[in-house]
Scaffold this motif. Structure first.
Motif, PDB file in Angstrom:
ATOM      1  N   ARG A   1      -8.788   1.726   0.883  1.00 44.42           N
ATOM      2  CA  ARG A   1      -8.508   1.713  -0.556  1.00 44.42           C
ATOM      3  C   ARG A   1      -8.729   0.323  -1.141  1.00 44.42           C
ATOM      4  O   ARG A   1      -9.320   0.169  -2.209  1.00 44.42           O
ATOM      5  N   LEU A   2      -8.247  -0.687  -0.439  1.00 47.48           N
ATOM      6  CA  LEU A   2      -8.395  -2.061  -0.905  1.00 47.48           C
ATOM      7  C   LEU A   2      -9.867  -2.433  -1.029  1.00 47.48           C
ATOM      8  O   LEU A   2     -10.282  -3.111  -1.980  1.00 47.48           O
ATOM      9  N   ILE A   3     -10.675  -1.969  -0.097  1.00 43.11           N
ATOM     10  CA  ILE A   3     -12.110  -2.261  -0.124  1.00 43.11           C
ATOM     11  C   ILE A   3     -12.776  -1.531  -1.287  1.00 43.11           C
ATOM     12  O   ILE A   3     -13.554  -2.120  -2.052  1.00 43.11           O
TER      13      ILE A   3
ATOM     14  N   GLN B   1     -11.533  -0.484  -4.049  1.00 42.84           N
ATOM     15  CA  GLN B   1     -11.093  -1.005  -5.336  1.00 42.84           C
ATOM     16  C   GLN B   1     -11.386  -2.494  -5.505  1.00 42.84           C
ATOM     17  O   GLN B   1     -11.033  -3.079  -6.519  1.00 42.84           O
ATOM     18  N   LYS B   2     -12.019  -3.095  -4.499  1.00 42.91           N
ATOM     19  CA  LYS B   2     -12.329  -4.531  -4.522  1.00 42.91           C
ATOM     20  C   LYS B   2     -11.065  -5.320  -4.841  1.00 42.91           C
ATOM     21  O   LYS B   2     -11.023  -6.176  -5.720  1.00 42.91           O
ATOM     22  N   GLY B   3     -10.004  -4.996  -4.103  1.00 46.82           N
ATOM     23  CA  GLY B   3      -8.689  -5.530  -4.395  1.00 46.82           C
ATOM     24  C   GLY B   3      -8.504  -6.983  -4.005  1.00 46.82           C
ATOM     25  O   GLY B   3      -9.015  -7.453  -2.984  1.00 46.82           O
ATOM     26  N   VAL B   4      -7.770  -7.692  -4.844  1.00 41.75           N
ATOM     27  CA  VAL B   4      -7.338  -9.067  -4.598  1.00 41.75           C
ATOM     28  C   VAL B   4      -5.892  -9.160  -5.106  1.00 41.75           C
ATOM     29  O   VAL B   4      -5.373  -8.214  -5.709  1.00 41.75           O
ATOM     30  N   PHE B   5      -5.235 -10.308  -4.872  1.00 39.03           N
ATOM     31  CA  PHE B   5      -3.820 -10.406  -5.219  1.00 39.03           C
ATOM     32  C   PHE B   5      -3.470 -11.723  -5.889  1.00 39.03           C
ATOM     33  O   PHE B   5      -4.050 -12.765  -5.565  1.00 39.03           O
ATOM     34  N   THR B   6      -2.505 -11.658  -6.780  1.00 39.66           N
ATOM     35  CA  THR B   6      -1.737 -12.859  -7.102  1.00 39.66           C
ATOM     36  C   THR B   6      -0.427 -12.766  -6.332  1.00 39.66           C
ATOM     37  O   THR B   6       0.162 -11.693  -6.210  1.00 39.66           O
ATOM     38  N   LEU B   7      -0.027 -13.904  -5.789  1.00 40.12           N
ATOM     39  CA  LEU B   7       1.211 -14.011  -5.017  1.00 40.12           C
ATOM     40  C   LEU B   7       2.187 -14.829  -5.854  1.00 40.12           C
ATOM     41  O   LEU B   7       1.928 -15.992  -6.152  1.00 40.12           O
ATOM     42  N   HIS B   8       3.302 -14.201  -6.240  1.00 39.35           N
ATOM     43  CA  HIS B   8       4.188 -14.806  -7.219  1.00 39.35           C
ATOM     44  C   HIS B   8       5.324 -15.559  -6.539  1.00 39.35           C
ATOM     45  O   HIS B   8       5.972 -15.052  -5.626  1.00 39.35           O
TER      46      HIS B   8
ATOM     47  N   HIS C   1       0.830  -1.215   0.000  1.00 33.15           N
ATOM     48  CA  HIS C   1       0.000   0.000   0.000  1.00 33.15           C
ATOM     49  C   HIS C   1       0.862   1.262   0.000  1.00 33.15           C
ATOM     50  O   HIS C   1       0.533   2.250  -0.668  1.00 33.15           O
ATOM     51  N   TYR C   2       1.977   1.230   0.735  1.00 31.83           N
ATOM     52  CA  TYR C   2       2.828   2.409   0.849  1.00 31.83           C
ATOM     53  C   TYR C   2       3.995   2.415  -0.151  1.00 31.83           C
ATOM     54  O   TYR C   2       4.902   3.237  -0.031  1.00 31.83           O
TER      55      TYR C   2
ATOM     56  N   THR D   1     -13.514   8.362  -6.216  1.00 30.98           N
ATOM     57  CA  THR D   1     -14.327   7.280  -5.681  1.00 30.98           C
ATOM     58  C   THR D   1     -13.532   6.010  -5.406  1.00 30.98           C
ATOM     59  O   THR D   1     -13.962   5.179  -4.604  1.00 30.98           O
ATOM     60  N   ILE D   2     -12.366   5.839  -6.038  1.00 35.74           N
ATOM     61  CA  ILE D   2     -11.616   4.604  -5.804  1.00 35.74           C
ATOM     62  C   ILE D   2     -10.351   4.817  -4.971  1.00 35.74           C
ATOM     63  O   ILE D   2      -9.703   3.849  -4.579  1.00 35.74           O
ATOM     64  N   PHE D   3     -10.019   6.085  -4.707  1.00 37.66           N
ATOM     65  CA  PHE D   3      -8.919   6.409  -3.788  1.00 37.66           C
ATOM     66  C   PHE D   3      -9.498   7.220  -2.634  1.00 37.66           C
ATOM     67  O   PHE D   3      -9.980   8.334  -2.837  1.00 37.66           O
ATOM     68  N   PRO D   4      -9.471   6.710  -1.405  1.00 39.27           N
ATOM     69  CA  PRO D   4     -10.118   7.407  -0.297  1.00 39.27           C
ATOM     70  C   PRO D   4      -9.339   8.597   0.247  1.00 39.27           C
ATOM     71  O   PRO D   4      -9.898   9.447   0.937  1.00 39.27           O
ATOM     72  N   GLU D   5      -8.039   8.674  -0.049  1.00 41.89           N
ATOM     73  CA  GLU D   5      -7.215   9.732   0.534  1.00 41.89           C
ATOM     74  C   GLU D   5      -7.627  11.101   0.001  1.00 41.89           C
ATOM     75  O   GLU D   5      -7.953  11.266  -1.188  1.00 41.89           O
TER      76      GLU D   5
END
Length: 268
Positions: free
Chosen positions: A198-200, A202-209, A110-111, A249-253
Motif C-alpha cells: 500500500r505504501l508503495i 500510494q508513494k507514501g512518505v511521512f512527517t514525524l511530529h 498501517h493497521y 489501484t491505490i489500495f492493494p487489499e
C-alpha cells in the motif's frame, strides 16, 4: 491559468473553518486540468514537493496519537505500540527486528494504531483522491516542500531524513511522550521504509511530529492549501478514475477491489 475562476467571497469564506494556519489559494478547481494548472503555479517543478489530501476542511495536520485532548491519553496512545508488537509478531511472516522501531511504527500506522507519523504522498493525484472522498463537505490538498520543513531543525544542511542513516535522530522522536511543548522538537520529514504494498502504491512518505504537534506555516513556510470544493468532488473523482486513480489501484487489499467493483452497480 487565466481561465481558472477565482472563488467567490462566500466560497472562500467556507475555508475559514480550516484550523491549519497557511495560505489557501483562492482558485476554483473544477477539473484535473485546473488542478494541474494550479499546481504548476504553486510549486517549482525542479524542487521536491509532498502532498496530503483532506476530505474535510476542518481537519488539522496532526498525527493520530497527538489528537487526544490530554497528555495522559496521548502518552497512552503512543504506548499501544508495545501491545501491538506483542500481538503482531506471531501473526507476521517476517516481523521487524526488535531494534527496527520505525518499521514497527509504520506497521502500527498501517493497521490503525495511533502514532506520531502523518501520511503524505509524492503523488499529487493520490492526494486529490483522498481530498475528494467525502462529497458532502469541502476539502483541501496541502502542498509541502519537505526540505524546507527540515530547514528549521537542520539549518546548515537540510535534507529528508533517511530511515537507515538517520535512525538515531528518528529514534529520539519515537521515544517522546504525549507532552506538548511549543519550544520542543519540530516536525520533520522522513523517507519511510517501504515495507508494505500500500505504501508503495500510494508513494507514501511521512512527517514525524515532535513536541509541537500541529503542522502549519510557523514550521513550514512553504505550506499551502488548494481548495477542493464539495461541488467539484464528483467530477474530479470521475476524472481521476479515468486516468487510473481509484480505490482499486491505490489500495492493494482485495476488499478494496471488491468495494470498487460494487460501486459500479450503485453508481453506473
Amino acid at each position: 491559468m487565466n481561465s481558472i475562476a477565482k472563488l467567490s467571497r462566500a466560497e472562500y469564506k467556507r475555508l475559514s473553518v480550516c484550523p491549519v494556519d497557511c495560505p489557501k489559494l483562492r482558485l476554483r478547481i473544477q477539473s484535473l486540468a485546473d488542478f494541474f494548472s494550479v499546481l504548476s503555479t504553486a510549486i517549482t517543478m525542479d524542487i521536491q514537493f509532498w502532498f496530503r489530501g483532506h476530505a474535510e476542511v476542518r481537519w488539522n495536520l496532526t498525527p493520530s496519537a497527538l489528537r487526544y485532548a490530554s497528555e495522559a491519553s496521548r502518552t497512552k496512545a503512543l504506548k499501544l505500540l508495545d501491545d501491538f508488537k506483542r500481538v503482531a509478531e506471531i501473526k507476521l511472516e517476517r516481523p521487524p527486528r526488535p531494534d527496527e522501531e520505525l518499521k514497527w511504527v509504520q506497521l502500527a500506522q498501517h493497521y490503525g494504531i495511533p502514532t506520531r507519523l502523518l501520511d503524505w504522498t509524492e503523488s499529487a493525484t493520490v492526494a486529490l483522491y483522498f481530498a475528494c472522498l467525502d462529497p458532502a463537505v469541502d476539502g483541501l490538498v496541502f502542498v509541502l516542500n519537505p526540505i524546507d520543513l527540515n530547514r528549521l531543525s537542520f539549518p546548515r544542511k537540510p535534507w529528508i531524513l533517511d530511515a537507515q542513516s538517520d535512525a538515531g535522530t528518528i529514534q529520539q522522536y519515537l521515544k517522546l511522550t504525549g507532552k506538548k511543548a511549543p519550544a520542543g522538537r519540530n516536525t520533520i520529514a522522513i523517507n519511510p521504509v517501504w515495507n508494505s504494498e500500500r505504501l508503495i502504491l500510494q508513494k507514501g512518505v511521512f512527517t514525524l511530529h515532535g513536541s509541537r504537534f500541529d503542522l502549519d506555516s510557523s514550521q513550514a513556510p512553504s505550506l499551502v492549501a488548494l481548495p477542493i470544493l464539495r461541488e467539484a468532488k464528483d467530477q474530479l473523482r470521475m476524472e481521476l478514475e479515468r486516468v487510473g486513480v481509484d480505490e482499486m489501484t491505490i489500495f492493494p487489499e482485495l476488499e478494496h477491489s471488491a468495494r470498487h467493483l460494487r460501486r459500479k452497480v450503485t453508481n453506473p
